[in-house]
Design a protein around this motif. Structure first.
Motif, PDB file in Angstrom:
ATOM      1  N   THR A   1       0.810  -1.217   0.000  1.00  0.00           N
ATOM      2  CA  THR A   1       0.000   0.000   0.000  1.00  0.00           C
ATOM      3  C   THR A   1       0.847   1.274   0.000  1.00  0.00           C
TER       4      THR A   1
ATOM      5  N   ILE B   1      -1.710  -1.797  -7.058  1.00  0.00           N
ATOM      6  CA  ILE B   1      -2.126  -0.608  -6.317  1.00  0.00           C
ATOM      7  C   ILE B   1      -1.640   0.640  -7.024  1.00  0.00           C
ATOM      8  N   SER B   2      -0.393   0.614  -7.493  1.00  0.00           N
ATOM      9  CA  SER B   2       0.123   1.855  -8.068  1.00  0.00           C
ATOM     10  C   SER B   2      -0.633   2.207  -9.334  1.00  0.00           C
TER      11      SER B   2
ATOM     12  N   ILE C   1       1.103   3.537  -3.384  1.00  0.00           N
ATOM     13  CA  ILE C   1       0.501   4.868  -3.426  1.00  0.00           C
ATOM     14  C   ILE C   1       1.564   5.940  -3.660  1.00  0.00           C
TER      15      ILE C   1
ATOM     16  N   ALA D   1       2.562   5.934  -7.193  1.00  0.00           N
ATOM     17  CA  ALA D   1       1.550   6.582  -8.034  1.00  0.00           C
ATOM     18  C   ALA D   1       1.636   8.090  -7.914  1.00  0.00           C
ATOM     19  N   ILE D   2       1.809   8.586  -6.697  1.00  0.00           N
ATOM     20  CA  ILE D   2       1.895  10.033  -6.502  1.00  0.00           C
ATOM     21  C   ILE D   2       3.113  10.580  -7.234  1.00  0.00           C
TER      22      ILE D   2
ATOM     23  N   ILE E   1      -6.978  -0.686  -3.409  1.00  0.00           N
ATOM     24  CA  ILE E   1      -6.390  -1.437  -2.296  1.00  0.00           C
ATOM     25  C   ILE E   1      -7.210  -2.694  -2.014  1.00  0.00           C
TER      26      ILE E   1
ATOM     27  N   ALA F   1      -4.130   3.457  -8.278  1.00  0.00           N
ATOM     28  CA  ALA F   1      -4.033   4.755  -7.613  1.00  0.00           C
ATOM     29  C   ALA F   1      -3.661   5.825  -8.635  1.00  0.00           C
ATOM     30  N   ASP F   2      -2.777   5.461  -9.543  1.00  0.00           N
ATOM     31  CA  ASP F   2      -2.400   6.354 -10.637  1.00  0.00           C
ATOM     32  C   ASP F   2      -3.645   6.780 -11.429  1.00  0.00           C
TER      33      ASP F   2
ATOM     34  N   ILE G   1      -8.625   5.022  -4.797  1.00  0.00           N
ATOM     35  CA  ILE G   1      -7.452   4.360  -4.231  1.00  0.00           C
ATOM     36  C   ILE G   1      -7.891   3.231  -3.302  1.00  0.00           C
TER      37      ILE G   1
ATOM     38  N   LEU H   1      -9.364   9.423  -3.092  1.00  0.00           N
ATOM     39  CA  LEU H   1      -9.336   8.395  -2.049  1.00  0.00           C
ATOM     40  C   LEU H   1     -10.255   7.202  -2.324  1.00  0.00           C
TER      41      LEU H   1
ATOM     42  N   LEU I   1      -5.426  13.774  -3.191  1.00  0.00           N
ATOM     43  CA  LEU I   1      -5.616  12.497  -2.486  1.00  0.00           C
ATOM     44  C   LEU I   1      -7.018  12.355  -1.910  1.00  0.00           C
TER      45      LEU I   1
END
Lengths: 274, 459
Positions: free
Chosen positions: B246, B326-327, B250, B253-254, B372, B330-331, B368, B365, B361
């Protein structure tokens, strides 16, 4: 409305009841050119933005007026391939200077966008966003005061006072745009840039915003990009006409609309190009 | 024979297409633009009519033929053989006959069996010729019918359209039916299991010792089917995996969406995709041969008792495996936040980090979270890494340095080697599978609901 008149760094504040003082220059662009990669979008623009006046930038799509607007608060920096040459000053200070903090600049030169873009937060949090990140407030009471006064100035407070904790995205388009104006003026900027602020709104919401712009002029210097020549004529005191990346003509709005010097300006205003 | 028949159907259909198209060409030649459909549609219409019913007929025939012949064969056998026989015995008898007919003779067959085998061969021959005749006749009939309908104003185009949508419906139904079949078999076998082991014992029992004898001559324990240690092991490993994946996912991705320049992004993205493309069995090697010994060594240095196949090794590697999951989600979620939000915040004089933490974010969220949860359901269902790197013994503990086992590992071990489907050891695999299925299904439903709800927010 007279309660808030603290323009930082300015020596001159026009109050409505005062005798009209000859305008001073808030921002000045000298030989400003903007490039997107190899493509030049703006060619050597020289333009003065006068304090406590509304300057409107008009011209057909793709003429560079939004590009010029976005270079006034360095929003063009967010585009990787964008390069600005020439000199733009705010109160005589070069805003592209290496030592200038862009974050601080944007607090002094606020911006309202074409499409209302409230954050997905409550109305209160939307307006409190700027003051909070800039450390302008330290207590809850101060925050509340600034939120209420900003909403008042944006003419929105009466409509939303009972639902400050509801999401800003739940408002109507016109209300959202006024919320964005409230958010922008909450950091007490000197200059307020507006990029076609009414193009996504209906005529009634547009009329309210235009009225608001006229009121805001007392406290802020406003630069507005618009596609509507009637709007430019209604709200602005100064108009600049752009075409194909060049500043063709600028002057007092009345003159530009009734007696344009340049043939291209004339054609555009008569609806022959654009 | 059947193969040739499929080929024949194909050839007939192609021929039918040309016949139909030439008719269409004729219509166009005489009627011009007032012809309803293009010649190709006339051709396709006839081809579909010739090919599809014949194909369906052939498949139905093949499905029915076996059991029809079996039943006929059983009724010809002398009563002494079939009278007292159970269904299983009859099956044995039939397979013996089939073996003899195919020439696979293990012992001297009785005269009845030999006779039956001859009958079987004769009938099979008749059946297959009959099949050819019926299918070809059906094709000719269909060709005649379809061709007779062709006319300049005939709506062949709409007919082909209806057929195309029919094919699409059939395809999606196939997927649905398969899913239903899988669920049904899981539930059926689980019910069988719960007849032998009570549900509450399975769900709440604290001892898991499934290795019981399935033949009388095997030496084994008495068995205990309390799945709690297995569930706990799964939770421990999945938790470790999520703790690894996680934050890394994340932050990756950020970084990729907000900070990386295009050049860096173009390097990192493909590498992440490689990570996603590594076969899980290779991750398994990595866990067993590289990570587990390293962790053990580190544990020994610090004076901690570390099991050779520790939960932290399996979970950690699994975490690495689901980082791209996840990335990338989240991306997507961060990217889906409209650019105007980002610009709005930057124009307020916020820094990029402030924009990220205060606006992007929170807005991203839900997306994301969805990512997850999807990754979690993946972690829970992941098999290969844990089979290779996690333990086999179900001990009830949550120490990440100790060995734990997971639901998937237990399913694999239960179904390896001798199996018998009237034995709780084998059936327990299905009960575990059912629990796993329900949990991952639940996670996926929740995740997809969140993601969907979130997508609507900006539309």
């Amino acid at each position: 409305m007279n309660a808030m008149t603290e323009n930082k760094g300015s020596t001159l504040v026009a109050k409505p009841d005062q005798v009209v003082i000859p305008p001073t220059v808030a921002m000045k662009g000298e030989d400003v050119s903007v490039f997107y990669g190899a493509k030049q979008a703006l060619f050597g623009v020289n333009l003065e933005i006068e304090r406590n006046r509304v300057t409107s930038l008009i011209g057909p799509s793709g003429c560079g007026k939004s590009t010029f607007l976005r270079s006034l608060n360095r929003m063009n920096d967010t585009i990787d391939i964008c390069r600005v040459t020439g000199r733009i000053t705010l109160d005589g200070e070069d805003i592209y200077d290496k030592n200038l903090d862009v974050v601080e600049l944007r607090a002094r030169v606020g911006m309202v966008f074409q499409k209302p873009n409230p954050f997905p937060k409550s109305i209160f949090e939307n307006v409190a966003y700027g003051p909070k990140i800039h450390g302008m407030v330290s207590t809850k009471a101060e925050t509340e005061e600034i939120v209420v006064s900003s909403l008042r100035k944006a003419g929105l407070f009466e409509e939303v006072k009972d639902r400050l904790n509801e999401p800003g995205t739940g408002l109507s388009g016109g209300q959202q745009q006024r919320l964005c104006i409230a958010r922008a003026i909450a950091t007490k900027p000197e200059v307020l840039l507006m990029d076609e602020p009414c193009s996504a709104l209906d005529p009634i919401a547009t009329a309210i915003i235009e009225e608001l712009i006229d009121e805001l002029r007392e406290n802020f210097t406003i630069v507005i990009v618009t596609h509507s020549m009637q709007q430019a004529a209604r709200v602005s005191q100064k108009t600049a006409f752009f075409h194909l990346g060049k500043l063709i003509e600028e002057g007092v709005t009345e003159d530009i609309f009734t007696n344009p010097v340049n043939k291209q300006t004339q054609d555009y205003i008569m609806g022959r190009i654009g | 024979m059947v193969g040739y028949l499929f080929l024949t159907i194909l050839v007939f259909s192609i021929a039918a297409f040309f016949v139909g198209r030439s008719a269409g060409n004729r219509f166009v030649a005489t009627n011009g633009v007032s012809t309803h459909s293009l010649p190709g549609y006339h051709g396709a219409f006839v081809a579909v009519w010739v090919g599809v019913p014949a194909l369906v007929l052939l498949l139905l025939w093949l499905m029915a033929q076996g059991s029809v012949i079996d039943n006929m064969l059983l009724s010809t056998l002398p009563a002494t053989l079939t009278e007292a026989a159970s269904a299983a015995d009859k099956n044995l008898l039939l397979s013996e006959i089939k073996n003899v007919a195919a020439g696979r003779i293990f012992a001297e067959p009785t005269p009845e069996i030999t006779a039956a085998a001859e009958t079987l061969l004769r009938w099979q021959q008749i059946a297959s010729w009959l099949m050819v005749v019926v299918v070809v006749a059906a094709m000719l009939l269909a060709m005649f019918f379809a061709y007779s309908r062709l006319a300049p104003r005939f709506r062949a185009r709409n007919g082909v359209e209806a057929f195309t949508s029919g094919i699409m419906i059939a395809c999606s139904i196939a997927a649905i039916l398969t899913t239903i079949g899988i669920i049904a078999s899981l539930i059926y076998e689980s019910i069988e299991f719960f007849k032998l082991v009570p549900v509450h014992e399975f769900l709440f029992g604290l001892r898991w010792e499934p290795q019981i004898a399935i033949r009388a001559d095997q030496v084994a324990g008495n068995g205990a089917f309390g799945a709690v240690p297995v569930f706990v092991g799964t939770i421990v490993i999945a938790t470790i995996a999520m703790l690894v994946a996680t934050p890394i996912g994340i932050f990756t991705a950020i970084y990729l969406t907000e900070y990386a320049s295009d050049r860096v992004r173009n390097i990192i993205k493909p590498i992440m995709e490689i990570l996603a493309g590594v076969p899980t069995v290779v991750y398994g090697f990595f866990a067993v041969l590289t990570v587990a010994p390293a962790i053990r060594g580190a544990g020994n240095l610090m004076g901690l008792a570390t099991s050779p196949n520790s939960a932290i090794a399996a979970g950690g590697v699994m975490g690495i495996m689901i980082i791209p999951f996840i990335s990338s989600l989240a991306d997507d979620a961060i990217r889906a936040v409209p650019r105007s939000m980002r610009d709005g915040s930057l124009a307020m004089g916020a820094t990029r980090a402030e924009t990220m933490t205060k606006v992007l974010l929170p807005a991203a969220l839900p997306g994301i979270m969805g990512g997850i949860l999807l990754a979690l359901s993946r972690a829970i269902g992941e098999t290969m890494i844990v089979v290779m790197a996690a333990g086999l013994i179900a001990t009830l503990n949550i120490n990440p340095l100790d060995s734990v086992t997971t639901v998937t590992v237990q399913i694999v071990t239960l179904l390896i080697g001798d199996t018998s489907f009237d034995n709780p050891k084998t059936l327990a695999a299905f009960a575990l599978g059912l629990v796993l299925f329900l949990v991952t299904l639940g996670l996926n439903v929740v995740a997809l609901t969140i993601v969907r709800k979130y997508r609507e927010q900006y539309d």
